[in-house]
Design a protein around this motif. Sequence first.
Motif, PDB file in Angstrom:
ATOM      1  N   GLU A 255     -26.808  27.846 -10.727  1.00 37.97           N
ATOM      2  CA  GLU A 255     -25.635  28.651 -11.048  1.00 37.97           C
ATOM      3  C   GLU A 255     -26.068  30.042 -11.507  1.00 37.97           C
ATOM      4  N   TYR A 256     -25.314  31.040 -11.069  1.00 37.93           N
ATOM      5  CA  TYR A 256     -25.566  32.420 -11.490  1.00 37.93           C
ATOM      6  C   TYR A 256     -24.237  33.043 -11.892  1.00 37.93           C
ATOM      7  N   VAL A 257     -24.168  33.553 -13.109  1.00 40.79           N
ATOM      8  CA  VAL A 257     -22.948  34.160 -13.644  1.00 40.79           C
ATOM      9  C   VAL A 257     -23.281  35.570 -14.096  1.00 40.79           C
ATOM     10  N   THR A 258     -22.422  36.540 -13.757  1.00 44.23           N
ATOM     11  CA  THR A 258     -22.707  37.917 -14.133  1.00 44.23           C
ATOM     12  C   THR A 258     -21.427  38.662 -14.464  1.00 44.23           C
ATOM     13  N   THR A 259     -21.556  39.726 -15.235  1.00 46.19           N
ATOM     14  CA  THR A 259     -20.481  40.676 -15.515  1.00 46.19           C
ATOM     15  C   THR A 259     -20.999  42.062 -15.147  1.00 46.19           C
ATOM     16  N   ARG A 260     -20.362  42.711 -14.191  1.00 50.54           N
ATOM     17  CA  ARG A 260     -20.805  44.016 -13.742  1.00 50.54           C
ATOM     18  C   ARG A 260     -20.328  45.104 -14.700  1.00 50.54           C
ATOM     19  N   PRO A 261     -21.074  46.225 -14.805  1.00 53.83           N
ATOM     20  CA  PRO A 261     -20.682  47.300 -15.731  1.00 53.83           C
ATOM     21  C   PRO A 261     -19.274  47.841 -15.484  1.00 53.83           C
ATOM     22  N   ASN A 262     -18.841  47.894 -14.227  1.00 59.62           N
ATOM     23  CA  ASN A 262     -17.529  48.478 -13.942  1.00 59.62           C
ATOM     24  C   ASN A 262     -16.384  47.475 -14.065  1.00 59.62           C
ATOM     25  N   TRP A 263     -16.671  46.268 -14.577  1.00 58.20           N
ATOM     26  CA  TRP A 263     -15.617  45.280 -14.754  1.00 58.20           C
ATOM     27  C   TRP A 263     -14.957  45.359 -16.135  1.00 58.20           C
ATOM     28  N   THR A 264     -15.421  46.251 -16.993  1.00 55.89           N
ATOM     29  CA  THR A 264     -14.844  46.383 -18.336  1.00 55.89           C
ATOM     30  C   THR A 264     -13.475  47.044 -18.254  1.00 55.89           C
ATOM     31  N   GLY A 265     -12.471  46.422 -18.886  1.00 60.30           N
ATOM     32  CA  GLY A 265     -11.120  46.974 -18.859  1.00 60.30           C
ATOM     33  C   GLY A 265     -10.995  48.230 -19.710  1.00 60.30           C
ATOM     34  N   ASN A 266      -9.979  49.026 -19.407  1.00 60.75           N
ATOM     35  CA  ASN A 266      -9.755  50.280 -20.118  1.00 60.75           C
ATOM     36  C   ASN A 266      -8.249  50.480 -20.263  1.00 60.75           C
ATOM     37  N   ASN A 267      -7.782  50.452 -21.497  1.00 59.02           N
ATOM     38  CA  ASN A 267      -6.345  50.624 -21.748  1.00 59.02           C
ATOM     39  C   ASN A 267      -6.055  51.931 -22.487  1.00 59.02           C
ATOM     40  N   ARG A 268      -6.876  52.975 -22.242  1.00 58.13           N
ATOM     41  CA  ARG A 268      -6.722  54.246 -22.961  1.00 58.13           C
ATOM     42  C   ARG A 268      -5.970  55.301 -22.155  1.00 58.13           C
ATOM     43  N   GLY A 269      -5.384  54.872 -21.036  1.00 56.05           N
ATOM     44  CA  GLY A 269      -4.773  55.846 -20.139  1.00 56.05           C
ATOM     45  C   GLY A 269      -3.681  56.688 -20.769  1.00 56.05           C
ATOM     46  N   SER A 270      -2.922  56.151 -21.739  1.00 51.59           N
ATOM     47  CA  SER A 270      -1.807  56.880 -22.347  1.00 51.59           C
ATOM     48  C   SER A 270      -2.225  57.712 -23.557  1.00 51.59           C
ATOM     49  N   LEU A 271      -3.516  57.663 -23.938  1.00 50.88           N
ATOM     50  CA  LEU A 271      -3.972  58.404 -25.106  1.00 50.88           C
ATOM     51  C   LEU A 271      -4.355  59.833 -24.739  1.00 50.88           C
ATOM     52  N   PRO A 272      -4.190  60.774 -25.675  1.00 48.82           N
ATOM     53  CA  PRO A 272      -4.693  62.137 -25.451  1.00 48.82           C
ATOM     54  C   PRO A 272      -6.207  62.109 -25.252  1.00 48.82           C
TER      55      PRO A 272
END
Length: 360
Positions: A255-272
Amino acid sequence: MACARPEGMAPGVASRLPIAVAAVLGCLLAPVDAGAQRGQTGSLVGIVRDTSGAALPGVKLTASSPQSIGGPHQTESDAWGRYRFASLLPGTYEVTAALQGFKTLRHSEIEVPPGFTLRLDLRLELAAVAEVVDVRAGASAIDTHTATSPALLDRQLLENLPIDRRSVFLLANLAPGVTRGVAFGGTGGANPFSLDGTHGTDPISGQVSAVVSVNWIDELQVVSLGANAEYGEYTGARVNAITRSGSNRFSGLAEYVTTRPNWTGNNRGSLPPDLAQRFRPIEVLKRWEISQQVGGPIVQNRLWFFSGLTYYKNAQRPVSFAGMPRTPDEPRTLTRQPRFLVKLTGAPSSRLRLDGYVGY
């Protein structure tokens, strides 16, 4: 019997394999207290009667299962028709009842969970010629011999749930009455952990010291309210893990399990822009885990082995609340977790089973 070495081995494991093998053999021969085996096995009891309801003594009963090393278990009903199979390994069993002059009854697909005493009453029919009656149905799922009601997490559940596979102890949160490691109002340090009947909890901190991969667990038992006295030494819930064993056929897992760097969520779109810079999310640099395991027979029906190896690596930059721009040399956290388990299961006879494992 079971034995554990939760603290790990010194560097240079490859050069010390003879020591590891000797440790396993030593564990096989080392005596342990009977209380250490709590919750590791199940029992099957019942009464054999004829179609009129009269008890049948002298019925020869056999319980067989692929999980049972050393061959089938055998017993005979007593003068009141009662029988008992004690200390059965968890698994799927087939029970056969035979008596001269009666049809042989074969009852299959009986799931025996750890820590339970199941009841299976049998009725034999008169037969003019030799016949076999097949029944496919489970035994009573209610244990009438104890007040406890443990939660059981079986292999199928563990394989299909989207859970953190590196932490066995956190699985206790899936049991009713346990939330964030707190069971029935107790403290987080009041939930002891046992692995194959051996103590896996640090006596000072109350934290789990026996580190094991979820892939190596066959069943997990969470014992809480109404537990028998044999389960003592806790005020919350006892987490009892049973590791996988070999069998009479070879099988394995990769078994091989990974998390890629670009899979991190971002909910800052509405912030200045200035706030978005301050409330930056976690940055995953590398995160992966590789797991391999294999099990099988060394001697058919007498000696089985199971071995597992996992390696986890996680490099990340933590959540930052600083107002300064992030620099390439900004500190990062790095976690490396190598683990392995080697387990031997032996059966010199159908009435004696020996278990021993070495873990790092």
